[in-house]
Design a protein around this motif. Structure first.
Motif, PDB file in Angstrom:
ATOM      1  N   GLY A 186       2.762  12.519  24.990  1.00 19.30           N
ATOM      2  CA  GLY A 186       1.349  12.875  25.049  1.00 19.30           C
ATOM      3  C   GLY A 186       1.032  14.347  25.154  1.00 19.30           C
ATOM      4  N   GLY A 187       0.074  14.656  26.026  1.00 17.89           N
ATOM      5  CA  GLY A 187      -0.472  16.002  26.099  1.00 17.89           C
ATOM      6  C   GLY A 187       0.046  16.831  27.250  1.00 17.89           C
ATOM      7  N   VAL A 188      -0.695  16.815  28.353  1.00 20.57           N
ATOM      8  CA  VAL A 188      -0.325  17.583  29.544  1.00 20.57           C
ATOM      9  C   VAL A 188       0.084  16.611  30.635  1.00 20.57           C
ATOM     10  CG1 VAL A 188      -1.133  19.184  31.320  1.00 20.57           C
ATOM     11  CG2 VAL A 188      -1.862  19.487  28.944  1.00 20.57           C
ATOM     12  N   ILE A 189       1.256  16.835  31.233  1.00 20.42           N
ATOM     13  CA  ILE A 189       1.777  15.955  32.276  1.00 20.42           C
ATOM     14  C   ILE A 189       1.749  16.722  33.589  1.00 20.42           C
ATOM     15  CG2 ILE A 189       3.766  14.620  33.088  1.00 20.42           C
ATOM     16  CD1 ILE A 189       3.313  15.439  29.384  1.00 20.42           C
ATOM     17  N   LEU A 190       1.239  16.072  34.635  1.00 22.22           N
ATOM     18  CA  LEU A 190       1.126  16.677  35.961  1.00 22.22           C
ATOM     19  C   LEU A 190       1.910  15.797  36.930  1.00 22.22           C
ATOM     20  CD1 LEU A 190      -1.963  16.567  34.486  1.00 22.22           C
ATOM     21  CD2 LEU A 190      -2.290  18.371  36.192  1.00 22.22           C
ATOM     22  N   LEU A 191       2.992  16.332  37.455  1.00 21.12           N
ATOM     23  CA  LEU A 191       3.919  15.555  38.285  1.00 21.12           C
ATOM     24  C   LEU A 191       3.860  16.013  39.732  1.00 21.12           C
ATOM     25  CD1 LEU A 191       6.426  13.671  38.725  1.00 21.12           C
ATOM     26  CD2 LEU A 191       7.834  15.658  38.122  1.00 21.12           C
ATOM     27  N   PHE A 192       3.621  15.044  40.608  1.00 21.93           N
ATOM     28  CA  PHE A 192       3.752  15.284  42.051  1.00 21.93           C
ATOM     29  C   PHE A 192       5.071  14.639  42.453  1.00 21.93           C
ATOM     30  CE2 PHE A 192       1.886  14.178  46.476  1.00 21.93           C
ATOM     31  CZ  PHE A 192       2.491  15.292  47.033  1.00 21.93           C
ATOM     32  N   GLN A 193       6.119  15.459  42.529  1.00 19.58           N
ATOM     33  CA  GLN A 193       7.452  14.910  42.759  1.00 19.58           C
ATOM     34  C   GLN A 193       7.813  14.981  44.242  1.00 19.58           C
ATOM     35  OE1 GLN A 193      10.913  16.812  41.185  1.00 19.58           O
ATOM     36  NE2 GLN A 193      10.328  18.876  41.790  1.00 19.58           N
ATOM     37  N   ASP A 194       8.849  14.254  44.581  1.00 20.93           N
ATOM     38  CA  ASP A 194       9.375  14.250  45.942  1.00 20.93           C
ATOM     39  C   ASP A 194       9.753  15.666  46.341  1.00 20.93           C
ATOM     40  OD1 ASP A 194      11.269  13.695  48.252  1.00 20.93           O
ATOM     41  OD2 ASP A 194      10.774  11.645  47.656  1.00 20.93           O
ATOM     42  N   ASP A 195       9.366  16.072  47.546  1.00 22.58           N
ATOM     43  CA  ASP A 195       9.694  17.445  47.954  1.00 22.58           C
ATOM     44  C   ASP A 195      10.983  17.532  48.766  1.00 22.58           C
ATOM     45  OD1 ASP A 195       8.680  16.317  50.264  1.00 22.58           O
ATOM     46  OD2 ASP A 195       6.863  17.526  50.285  1.00 22.58           O
ATOM     47  N   LYS A 196      11.734  16.428  48.822  1.00 24.55           N
ATOM     48  CA  LYS A 196      13.031  16.448  49.506  1.00 24.55           C
ATOM     49  C   LYS A 196      14.169  15.957  48.617  1.00 24.55           C
ATOM     50  CE  LYS A 196      11.012  15.829  54.106  1.00 24.55           C
ATOM     51  NZ  LYS A 196      10.907  14.940  55.300  1.00 24.55           N
ATOM     52  N   VAL A 197      13.928  14.887  47.865  1.00 21.38           N
ATOM     53  CA  VAL A 197      14.986  14.290  47.039  1.00 21.38           C
ATOM     54  C   VAL A 197      14.857  14.807  45.606  1.00 21.38           C
ATOM     55  CG1 VAL A 197      16.077  12.166  46.253  1.00 21.38           C
ATOM     56  CG2 VAL A 197      14.913  12.229  48.477  1.00 21.38           C
ATOM     57  N   GLY A 198      15.893  15.474  45.121  1.00 20.37           N
ATOM     58  CA  GLY A 198      15.887  16.015  43.771  1.00 20.37           C
ATOM     59  C   GLY A 198      16.319  14.985  42.751  1.00 20.37           C
ATOM     60  N   ASN A 257      -3.555  12.370  27.999  1.00 17.72           N
ATOM     61  CA  ASN A 257      -3.135  12.129  26.619  1.00 17.72           C
ATOM     62  C   ASN A 257      -4.338  11.982  25.694  1.00 17.72           C
ATOM     63  OD1 ASN A 257      -0.508  12.082  27.495  1.00 17.72           O
ATOM     64  ND2 ASN A 257      -0.171   9.910  27.135  1.00 17.72           N
ATOM     65  N   PRO A 258      -4.136  12.195  24.400  1.00 23.19           N
ATOM     66  CA  PRO A 258      -5.224  11.952  23.455  1.00 23.19           C
ATOM     67  C   PRO A 258      -5.645  10.486  23.443  1.00 23.19           C
ATOM     68  CG  PRO A 258      -3.440  13.212  22.421  1.00 23.19           C
ATOM     69  CD  PRO A 258      -2.922  12.712  23.739  1.00 23.19           C
ATOM     70  N   SER A 259      -6.871  10.253  23.036  1.00 26.91           N
ATOM     71  CA  SER A 259      -7.306   8.912  22.674  1.00 26.91           C
ATOM     72  C   SER A 259      -6.425   8.407  21.549  1.00 26.91           C
ATOM     73  CB  SER A 259      -8.770   8.970  22.212  1.00 26.91           C
ATOM     74  OG  SER A 259      -9.094   7.875  21.390  1.00 26.91           O
ATOM     75  N   LEU A 260      -6.165   7.107  21.527  1.00 22.96           N
ATOM     76  CA  LEU A 260      -5.344   6.545  20.452  1.00 22.96           C
ATOM     77  C   LEU A 260      -5.966   6.778  19.077  1.00 22.96           C
ATOM     78  CD1 LEU A 260      -4.198   3.148  22.013  1.00 22.96           C
ATOM     79  CD2 LEU A 260      -2.827   5.222  21.691  1.00 22.96           C
ATOM     80  N   LYS A 261      -7.292   6.983  19.035  1.00 21.21           N
ATOM     81  CA  LYS A 261      -7.986   7.214  17.762  1.00 21.21           C
ATOM     82  C   LYS A 261      -8.078   8.695  17.400  1.00 21.21           C
ATOM     83  CE  LYS A 261     -10.842   3.040  18.173  1.00 21.21           C
ATOM     84  NZ  LYS A 261     -12.229   2.503  18.253  1.00 21.21           N
ATOM     85  N   ALA A 262      -7.643   9.577  18.311  1.00 21.05           N
ATOM     86  CA  ALA A 262      -7.768  11.015  18.072  1.00 21.05           C
ATOM     87  C   ALA A 262      -6.838  11.465  16.946  1.00 21.05           C
ATOM     88  CB  ALA A 262      -7.451  11.789  19.343  1.00 21.05           C
TER      89      ALA A 262
END
Length: 315
Positions: A186-198, A257-262
């Motif tokens: 898709g487009g832009v991904i924003l991840l809030f990941q674990d701050d202890k376990v890599g 993500n874009p619309s499926l019709k975009a």
């Protein structure tokens, strides 16, 4: 080497130009970067951590322990074949979107995740506007393209989904992937990941680089559609999650993500030639409907992206 860490609040001060440049370099050279001081409060983030961990413990852990991944790994260990499980992931995952049913047993889960997604969607739009500016595009160009590119009524067509994952401790991490290597469709991904376990790694110059856990940061990465819109200036990059022997890794990835019709196509980007004239770049990617791309991606997620672009060009 380390993933760039960028103070997003400095866009609003004297260091705006420097911060814009840092984000541009991160998008061009890494495809991944971490944002701190991004505007989402510590209180909201701490509540998200709490309810997602509680939800896994109460509603998901038993199901994972009886999952195909656990059964397959146990079978493989008994065989002692030395093989690795290549076609599944050591991951418990479910999706939150605006139009599916959300878990309701864990107290506060719905309310807290609704608030978090609302804040994160605003951040996604801010990040896209920064990309617009760095690429020399009109403000709102990427978001408009994702929403279908039209006028009235197209403001909310883009898809915003949140994948809530846990990667429980694995007794044989050498035999299975946490999540197989892939680029995001898709487009832009924003991840809030674990701050202890890599465990999250990005492929950079032929090396797998750890995305270092950083307290309450939001990790940004660019998907395949940003690569197309930027005509290849920004790249979607391979990343993976390694299974870990210790710790239950929490990972909350949201996708704008874009619309499926975009219809997605390279933007009209310009270069300066030797005579300082502005000249249009040649398009390096096809024009296509995002839904067609997703139909190909569904079967080819863990394969190289270039054949996907070729396949959608032929549709």
């Amino acid at each position: 080497m380390a993933i760039p860490v960028i103070d997003f609040s400095k866009l609003n001060g004297e260091e705006r130009a420097k911060t814009l440049a840092e984000i541009a370099v991160a998008c061009e050279e890494w495809g991944f970067f971490q944002l701190v001081n991004h505007g989402i409060t510590e209180e909201v983030l701490e509540r998200v951590k709490r309810v997602c961990s509680e939800h896994f413990k109460v509603e998901r852990e038993e199901g994972f322990n009886n999952s195909e991944a656990v059964k397959s790994l146990n079978d493989l260990v008994e065989k002692k074949s030395g093989e690795k499980l290549e076609n599944l992931d050591w991951e418990d995952v479910f999706l939150l979107s605006d139009d599916n049913e959300w878990p309701s047993t864990t107290p506060g889960f719905k309310e807290i995740m609704f608030e978090y997604r609302s804040e994160l969607k605003k951040l996604a739009c801010e990040v896209m506007e920064v990309m617009d500016e760095n690429l020399g595009l009109p403000k709102g160009y990427i978001n408009k393209a994702f929403n279908g590119g039209g006028g009235d009524g197209d403001e909310n067509n883009a898809f915003f989904g949140t994948k809530v994952s846990h990667y429980p401790p694995c007794p044989h991490p050498e035999l299975v992937n946490g999540l197989r290597a892939h680029t995001d469709a898709g487009g832009v991904i924003l991840l809030f990941q674990d701050d202890k376990v890599g465990g999250l790694q990005v492929l950079k110059d032929g090396q797998w680089i750890d995305v270092q856990p950083l307290h309450n940061a939001i990790v940004i990465n660019t998907g395949d559609q940003i690569e197309v819109l930027s005509n290849g200036k920004y790249k979607s990059v391979w990343h993976r999650v390694n299974a870990m022997a210790d710790g239950n890794r929490r990972s909350i990835a949201s996708f704008y993500n874009p619309s499926l019709k975009a219809t997605i196509a390279p933007a009209l980007l310009q270069n300066t030639n030797q005579d300082d004239d502005q000249v249009d770049q040649e398009a390096n990617y096809p024009k296509f409907v995002f839904g067609d791309y997703m139909s190909i991606y569904a079967d080819q997620k863990f394969l190289p992206k270039e054949p996907r672009f070729q396949a959608v060009k032929a549709m």
